[in-house]
Design a protein around this motif. Structure first.
Motif, PDB file in Angstrom:
ATOM      1  N   ARG A  91       0.973  -1.357   0.082  1.00 34.58           N
ATOM      2  CA  ARG A  91       0.012  -0.127  -0.021  1.00 34.58           C
ATOM      3  C   ARG A  91       0.811   1.209  -0.002  1.00 34.58           C
ATOM      4  O   ARG A  91       1.872   1.465   0.965  1.00 34.58           O
ATOM      5  CB  ARG A  91      -0.916   0.068   1.228  1.00 34.58           C
ATOM      6  CG  ARG A  91      -1.901  -1.128   1.183  1.00 34.58           C
ATOM      7  CD  ARG A  91      -2.663  -0.968   2.500  1.00 34.58           C
ATOM      8  NE  ARG A  91      -3.746  -2.121   2.435  1.00 34.58           N
ATOM      9  CZ  ARG A  91      -4.649  -2.372   3.390  1.00 34.58           C
ATOM     10  NH1 ARG A  91      -4.724  -1.805   4.231  1.00 34.58           N
ATOM     11  NH2 ARG A  91      -5.536  -3.564   3.179  1.00 34.58           N
ATOM     12  N   ALA A 148       0.874   5.394  -0.025  1.00 33.35           N
ATOM     13  CA  ALA A 148      -0.182   6.697   0.148  1.00 33.35           C
ATOM     14  C   ALA A 148       0.574   8.024   0.053  1.00 33.35           C
ATOM     15  O   ALA A 148       1.869   8.089   0.509  1.00 33.35           O
ATOM     16  CB  ALA A 148      -0.981   6.552   1.403  1.00 33.35           C
ATOM     17  N   LEU A 149      -0.234   9.002  -0.414  1.00 35.25           N
ATOM     18  CA  LEU A 149       0.474  10.251  -0.469  1.00 35.25           C
ATOM     19  C   LEU A 149      -0.082  11.236   0.766  1.00 35.25           C
ATOM     20  O   LEU A 149      -1.224  10.888   1.086  1.00 35.25           O
ATOM     21  CB  LEU A 149       0.118  11.202  -1.756  1.00 35.25           C
ATOM     22  CG  LEU A 149       1.038  10.517  -2.993  1.00 35.25           C
ATOM     23  CD1 LEU A 149       0.445  11.395  -4.144  1.00 35.25           C
ATOM     24  CD2 LEU A 149       2.486  10.852  -2.789  1.00 35.25           C
ATOM     25  N   ALA A 150       0.506  11.976   1.228  1.00 36.53           N
ATOM     26  CA  ALA A 150      -0.027  13.103   2.203  1.00 36.53           C
ATOM     27  C   ALA A 150      -1.067  13.960   1.793  1.00 36.53           C
ATOM     28  O   ALA A 150      -0.995  14.162   0.612  1.00 36.53           O
ATOM     29  CB  ALA A 150       1.038  13.868   2.836  1.00 36.53           C
ATOM     30  N   PRO A 151      -1.936  14.326   2.354  1.00 38.00           N
ATOM     31  CA  PRO A 151      -3.176  15.151   1.958  1.00 38.00           C
ATOM     32  C   PRO A 151      -2.524  16.663   1.134  1.00 38.00           C
ATOM     33  O   PRO A 151      -3.070  17.026   0.236  1.00 38.00           O
ATOM     34  CB  PRO A 151      -4.125  15.522   3.079  1.00 38.00           C
ATOM     35  CG  PRO A 151      -3.828  14.212   4.053  1.00 38.00           C
ATOM     36  CD  PRO A 151      -2.268  13.942   3.782  1.00 38.00           C
ATOM     37  N   ASN A 152      -1.306  16.993   1.684  1.00 39.14           N
ATOM     38  CA  ASN A 152      -0.775  18.198   1.438  1.00 39.14           C
ATOM     39  C   ASN A 152      -0.008  17.911  -0.222  1.00 39.14           C
ATOM     40  O   ASN A 152       0.474  18.866  -0.706  1.00 39.14           O
ATOM     41  CB  ASN A 152       0.035  18.855   2.233  1.00 39.14           C
ATOM     42  CG  ASN A 152       1.219  18.230   2.441  1.00 39.14           C
ATOM     43  OD1 ASN A 152       1.176  17.063   2.366  1.00 39.14           O
ATOM     44  ND2 ASN A 152       2.174  18.897   3.335  1.00 39.14           N
ATOM     45  N   GLU A 153       0.252  16.467  -0.457  1.00 40.41           N
ATOM     46  CA  GLU A 153       1.004  16.233  -1.580  1.00 40.41           C
ATOM     47  C   GLU A 153      -0.040  15.640  -2.822  1.00 40.41           C
ATOM     48  O   GLU A 153       0.319  15.573  -3.984  1.00 40.41           O
ATOM     49  CB  GLU A 153       1.769  15.182  -1.464  1.00 40.41           C
ATOM     50  CG  GLU A 153       3.093  15.564  -0.388  1.00 40.41           C
ATOM     51  CD  GLU A 153       3.935  14.211  -0.139  1.00 40.41           C
ATOM     52  OE1 GLU A 153       3.498  13.158  -0.306  1.00 40.41           O
ATOM     53  OE2 GLU A 153       5.099  14.591   0.468  1.00 40.41           O
ATOM     54  N   GLN A 154      -1.195  15.656  -2.407  1.00 39.09           N
ATOM     55  CA  GLN A 154      -2.274  15.197  -3.615  1.00 39.09           C
ATOM     56  C   GLN A 154      -2.781  16.248  -4.283  1.00 39.09           C
ATOM     57  O   GLN A 154      -2.825  17.558  -3.878  1.00 39.09           O
ATOM     58  CB  GLN A 154      -3.371  14.535  -2.929  1.00 39.09           C
ATOM     59  CG  GLN A 154      -3.099  13.320  -2.213  1.00 39.09           C
ATOM     60  CD  GLN A 154      -4.283  12.578  -1.312  1.00 39.09           C
ATOM     61  OE1 GLN A 154      -5.346  13.078  -1.608  1.00 39.09           O
ATOM     62  NE2 GLN A 154      -3.976  11.537  -0.800  1.00 39.09           N
ATOM     63  N   LYS A 155      -3.054  16.130  -5.628  1.00 43.88           N
ATOM     64  CA  LYS A 155      -3.799  17.064  -6.640  1.00 43.88           C
ATOM     65  C   LYS A 155      -5.180  16.770  -6.567  1.00 43.88           C
ATOM     66  O   LYS A 155      -5.449  15.890  -7.172  1.00 43.88           O
ATOM     67  CB  LYS A 155      -3.092  16.995  -7.773  1.00 43.88           C
ATOM     68  CG  LYS A 155      -1.390  17.450  -7.700  1.00 43.88           C
ATOM     69  CD  LYS A 155      -0.973  17.509  -9.299  1.00 43.88           C
ATOM     70  CE  LYS A 155       0.354  18.129  -9.109  1.00 43.88           C
ATOM     71  NZ  LYS A 155       1.034  18.039 -10.363  1.00 43.88           N
ATOM     72  N   ALA A 156      -5.811  17.482  -5.721  1.00 38.35           N
ATOM     73  CA  ALA A 156      -7.342  17.168  -5.597  1.00 38.35           C
ATOM     74  C   ALA A 156      -7.926  17.315  -7.136  1.00 38.35           C
ATOM     75  O   ALA A 156      -9.129  16.490  -7.306  1.00 38.35           O
ATOM     76  CB  ALA A 156      -7.934  18.087  -4.495  1.00 38.35           C
ATOM     77  N   TYR A 157      -7.749  18.257  -7.545  1.00 35.21           N
ATOM     78  CA  TYR A 157      -8.439  18.535  -8.932  1.00 35.21           C
ATOM     79  C   TYR A 157      -7.662  18.223 -10.312  1.00 35.21           C
ATOM     80  O   TYR A 157      -7.868  18.979 -11.206  1.00 35.21           O
ATOM     81  CB  TYR A 157      -8.773  20.130  -9.083  1.00 35.21           C
ATOM     82  CG  TYR A 157      -9.710  20.409  -7.906  1.00 35.21           C
ATOM     83  CD1 TYR A 157     -11.090  19.948  -8.078  1.00 35.21           C
ATOM     84  CD2 TYR A 157      -9.584  21.015  -6.799  1.00 35.21           C
ATOM     85  CE1 TYR A 157     -12.237  20.188  -6.972  1.00 35.21           C
ATOM     86  CE2 TYR A 157     -10.536  21.299  -5.828  1.00 35.21           C
ATOM     87  CZ  TYR A 157     -11.825  20.908  -5.779  1.00 35.21           C
ATOM     88  OH  TYR A 157     -12.865  21.073  -4.855  1.00 35.21           O
ATOM     89  N   LYS A 158      -6.739  17.363 -10.191  1.00 33.04           N
ATOM     90  CA  LYS A 158      -6.134  16.833 -11.305  1.00 33.04           C
ATOM     91  C   LYS A 158      -6.759  16.346 -12.308  1.00 33.04           C
ATOM     92  O   LYS A 158      -7.572  15.378 -12.131  1.00 33.04           O
ATOM     93  CB  LYS A 158      -4.763  16.101 -11.141  1.00 33.04           C
ATOM     94  CG  LYS A 158      -4.124  15.434 -12.137  1.00 33.04           C
ATOM     95  CD  LYS A 158      -2.973  14.544 -11.782  1.00 33.04           C
ATOM     96  CE  LYS A 158      -2.173  14.111 -12.876  1.00 33.04           C
ATOM     97  NZ  LYS A 158      -1.069  13.162 -12.719  1.00 33.04           N
TER      98      LYS A 158
END
Length: 90
Positions: free
Chosen positions: A23, A25-35
């Motif tokens: 598994r 996972a990326l931290a929430p601040n590393e994700q691109k929510a609207y990519k």
């Protein structure tokens, strides 16, 4: 009744081992929510509602436009003055 791992006194993190599953996972601040939101949302919406279901609204739209156009022309002809009534005026 079969005793479970929790009943045997193991902690929740040590209930069992899984092999071959990884598994990430990326931290929430590393994700691109609207990519890809705009292009993918437009493409999916177009494909779902326009391309796949055109037969639900295109014939009704064409029929409604033709009815609207006929009503506009008929209303214009019915409400204009008759030029023959004013032929002898000076």
């Amino acid at each position: 009744m079969r005793p479970t791992a929790v009943a045997l006194g193991k902690h929740f993190g040590n209930l069992g081992k899984m092999y071959g599953e990884h598994r990430f996972a990326l931290a929430p601040n590393e994700q691109k929510a609207y990519k890809g939101f705009l292009d993918q949302a437009f493409v999916k919406t177009f494909k779902t509602y326009v391309w796949d279901q055109w037969y639900y609204y295109i014939p009704q739209t064409i029929g409604a436009y033709l009815l609207y156009d006929w009503a506009k022309k008929t209303n214009h002809e019915a409400n204009r003055k008759n030029p023959a009534d004013y032929a002898n005026d000076q």
